[in-house]
Design an enzyme around this catalytic site. Sequence first.
Site, PDB file in Angstrom:
ATOM      1  N   ASN A   9       0.896   3.623  -6.960  1.00 37.57           N
ATOM      2  CA  ASN A   9       0.177   4.457  -7.933  1.00 37.57           C
ATOM      3  C   ASN A   9       0.955   4.629  -9.228  1.00 37.57           C
ATOM      4  O   ASN A   9       0.380   5.058 -10.228  1.00 37.57           O
ATOM      5  CB  ASN A   9      -0.109   5.827  -7.304  1.00 37.57           C
ATOM      6  N   THR A  12       3.976  -1.325 -10.140  1.00 39.53           N
ATOM      7  CA  THR A  12       3.655  -2.518  -9.352  1.00 39.53           C
ATOM      8  C   THR A  12       4.896  -3.396  -9.349  1.00 39.53           C
ATOM      9  O   THR A  12       5.409  -3.743 -10.416  1.00 39.53           O
ATOM     10  CB  THR A  12       2.459  -3.270  -9.959  1.00 39.53           C
ATOM     11  N   THR A  13       5.374  -3.699  -8.146  1.00 41.21           N
ATOM     12  CA  THR A  13       6.516  -4.608  -8.015  1.00 41.21           C
ATOM     13  C   THR A  13       5.965  -6.009  -7.800  1.00 41.21           C
ATOM     14  O   THR A  13       5.117  -6.219  -6.934  1.00 41.21           O
ATOM     15  CB  THR A  13       7.404  -4.197  -6.821  1.00 41.21           C
ATOM     16  N   ASP A 103       0.789  -0.147   1.502  1.00 40.57           N
ATOM     17  CA  ASP A 103       2.258  -0.019   1.367  1.00 40.57           C
ATOM     18  C   ASP A 103       2.869   0.488   2.667  1.00 40.57           C
ATOM     19  O   ASP A 103       3.968   0.092   3.050  1.00 40.57           O
ATOM     20  CB  ASP A 103       2.614   0.904   0.199  1.00 40.57           C
ATOM     21  N   ARG A 104       2.122   1.306   3.375  1.00 35.89           N
ATOM     22  CA  ARG A 104       2.608   1.824   4.661  1.00 35.89           C
ATOM     23  C   ARG A 104       2.526   0.724   5.732  1.00 35.89           C
ATOM     24  O   ARG A 104       3.421   0.563   6.554  1.00 35.89           O
ATOM     25  CB  ARG A 104       1.786   3.030   5.084  1.00 35.89           C
TER      26      ARG A 104
HETATM   27  N1  LIG Z   1      14.607   3.050 -10.575  1.00 36.31           N
HETATM   28  C1  LIG Z   1      14.098   4.299 -10.512  1.00 36.31           C
HETATM   29  N2  LIG Z   1      14.887   5.376 -10.721  1.00 36.31           N
HETATM   30  C2  LIG Z   1      14.359   6.626 -10.680  1.00 36.31           C
HETATM   31  N3  LIG Z   1      13.055   6.901 -10.438  1.00 36.31           N
HETATM   32  C3  LIG Z   1      12.264   5.852 -10.235  1.00 36.31           C
HETATM   33  C4  LIG Z   1      12.718   4.509 -10.240  1.00 36.31           C
HETATM   34  N4  LIG Z   1      11.669   3.692  -9.976  1.00 36.31           N
HETATM   35  C5  LIG Z   1      10.614   4.500  -9.809  1.00 36.31           C
HETATM   36  N5  LIG Z   1      10.960   5.771  -9.978  1.00 36.31           N
HETATM   37  C6  LIG Z   1      10.073   6.967  -9.894  1.00 36.31           C
HETATM   38  O1  LIG Z   1       9.654   7.051  -8.532  1.00 36.31           O
HETATM   39  C7  LIG Z   1       8.269   7.324  -8.471  1.00 36.31           C
HETATM   40  C8  LIG Z   1       7.507   6.245  -7.834  1.00 36.31           C
HETATM   41  O2  LIG Z   1       8.345   5.160  -7.581  1.00 36.31           O
HETATM   42  P1  LIG Z   1       7.650   3.820  -7.129  1.00 36.31           P
HETATM   43  O3  LIG Z   1       8.246   3.396  -5.861  1.00 36.31           O
HETATM   44  O4  LIG Z   1       7.613   2.910  -8.268  1.00 36.31           O
HETATM   45  O5  LIG Z   1       6.206   4.393  -6.830  1.00 36.31           O
HETATM   46  P2  LIG Z   1       4.888   3.724  -6.317  1.00 36.31           P
HETATM   47  O6  LIG Z   1       5.260   2.681  -5.329  1.00 36.31           O
HETATM   48  O7  LIG Z   1       4.201   4.910  -5.761  1.00 36.31           O
HETATM   49  O8  LIG Z   1       4.234   3.200  -7.564  1.00 36.31           O
HETATM   50  C9  LIG Z   1       7.761   7.447  -9.870  1.00 36.31           C
HETATM   51  O9  LIG Z   1       7.667   8.825 -10.133  1.00 36.31           O
HETATM   52  C10 LIG Z   1       8.814   6.770 -10.705  1.00 36.31           C
HETATM   53  O10 LIG Z   1       8.947   7.412 -11.949  1.00 36.31           O
HETATM   54  C1  LIG Z   2       0.047   7.699   0.505  1.00 35.89           C
HETATM   55  C2  LIG Z   2      -0.082   6.686  -0.617  1.00 35.89           C
HETATM   56  C3  LIG Z   2      -0.812   7.260  -1.816  1.00 35.89           C
HETATM   57  C4  LIG Z   2       1.343   6.267  -1.077  1.00 35.89           C
HETATM   58  O1  LIG Z   2       1.210   5.385  -2.155  1.00 35.89           O
HETATM   59  P1  LIG Z   2       2.321   5.257  -3.321  1.00 35.89           P
HETATM   60  O2  LIG Z   2       3.080   6.536  -3.368  1.00 35.89           O
HETATM   61  O3  LIG Z   2       3.181   4.122  -2.907  1.00 35.89           O
HETATM   62  O4  LIG Z   2       1.576   4.973  -4.564  1.00 35.89           O
HETATM   63  C5  LIG Z   2      -0.799   5.406  -0.098  1.00 35.89           C
HETATM   64  O5  LIG Z   2      -0.149   4.969   1.072  1.00 35.89           O
HETATM   65  C6  LIG Z   2      -2.256   5.624   0.226  1.00 35.89           C
HETATM   66  O6  LIG Z   2      -3.086   5.651  -0.670  1.00 35.89           O
HETATM   67  N1  LIG Z   2      -2.594   5.759   1.546  1.00 35.89           N
HETATM   68  C7  LIG Z   2      -3.968   5.878   1.983  1.00 35.89           C
HETATM   69  C8  LIG Z   2      -4.128   7.006   2.972  1.00 35.89           C
HETATM   70  C9  LIG Z   2      -3.343   6.816   4.255  1.00 35.89           C
HETATM   71  O7  LIG Z   2      -2.392   5.993   4.269  1.00 35.89           O
HETATM   72  O8  LIG Z   2      -3.680   7.496   5.247  1.00 35.89           O
HETATM   73  K   LIG Z   3       5.229   3.232  -1.856  1.00 33.95           K
END
Ligand SMILES: Nc1ncnc2c1ncn2[C@@H]1O[C@H](COP(=O)(O)OP(=O)(O)O)[C@@H](O)[C@H]1O
Ligand SMILES: CC(C)(COP(=O)(O)O)[C@@H](O)C(=O)NCCC(=O)O
Ligand SMILES: [K+]
Length: 249
Positions: A9, A12-13, A103-104
């Site tokens: 959210n 994106t990696t 992701d989970r």
């Molecule tokens: N290298 C980093 N150092 C510190 N905070 C980070 C880093 N990368 C991501 N974040 C913070 O962690 C949170 C989500 O990380 P991320 O794993 O990228 O989230 P998602 O997988 O949910 O998109 C965000 O609030 C982002 O700002």
């Molecule tokens: C809980 C999450 C929002 C985490 O996503 P992320 O923080 O990585 O963006 C994602 O796994 C999601 O949308 N799950 C769907 C609901 C569930 O897993 O039950």
């Molecule tokens: K995640």
Amino acid sequence: MLLLFDVGNTHTTIALTKDGKSFDIKRVSTHSIQTEDELYVFLKMFYKNDFKDIVVSSVVPNINYIFEFFAEKYLNKKAIFVSAKEYNEIAWNVNTPEEIGADRVVDVIAASRDYGKDAIVVDFGTAITIEVLKDNRYEGGVIIPGFNMMVNALFKGTAKLPKVELKPSNTFVGKDTESNIRIGVINTILGGIDYTIERIKSDYDLKSAPIIYTGGQSKLIREYLKKDIVYDLELGLRGIYYFYENTAC
Ligand SMILES: Nc1ncnc2c1ncn2[C@@H]1O[C@H](COP(=O)(O)OP(=O)(O)O)[C@@H](O)[C@H]1O
Ligand SMILES: CC(C)(COP(=O)(O)O)[C@@H](O)C(=O)NCCC(=O)O
Ligand SMILES: [K+]
């Protein structure tokens, strides 16, 4: 070469890999992904290779069509999307497996492949998730607001609280507003996660299961990790690769 996308959210990696062991990683903000052509231009800046397939773990469904269009237009292939129901090496022992965030799913797949049939995974992302794997059965888990989400909620929900920079505090009593917020947002959550893991270990007889921390924000708390916790930032990427190996090969 395979092109993997872990669409979260916030970020994106993107990872190019041949073997699912080493990854050429780039990170973009998820909301910057707008069209398949812009995605192509971005990728061509970083990667010279051709892509055999693209595999997407996405928890942001409203942009999934961009990956579909990209795969069709530039690879003449269908994008492969991660979902629990297509991976049958694990029993998804929850009410609605199709509801589990991708992701989970990939965290659990990689935990079972790389750490064994029992594991507890904590993924520090926009939301923080805990996954419970017992005898290669996914028993479900926990969803917690992420650190940034909580800082923003306090900032938006109050008149006086500032948006503080996330830095863990090594005390549990704050002497100013910022440290009060930091302790509330980080230390109490880490304490809550510790307590939850202790309960999971006793309820599921997982006393010797590895505890794996992953996710973008786990970097923030790395120096505060206890010695018995494994820190594995590429867990999800390997999970996407294993999903591809198991379902598309
Ligand atoms: N290298 C980093 N150092 C510190 N905070 C980070 C880093 N990368 C991501 N974040 C913070 O962690 C949170 C989500 O990380 P991320 O794993 O990228 O989230 P998602 O997988 O949910 O998109 C965000 O609030 C982002 O700002
Ligand atoms: C809980 C999450 C929002 C985490 O996503 P992320 O923080 O990585 O963006 C994602 O796994 C999601 O949308 N799950 C769907 C609901 C569930 O897993 O039950
Ligand atoms: K995640």
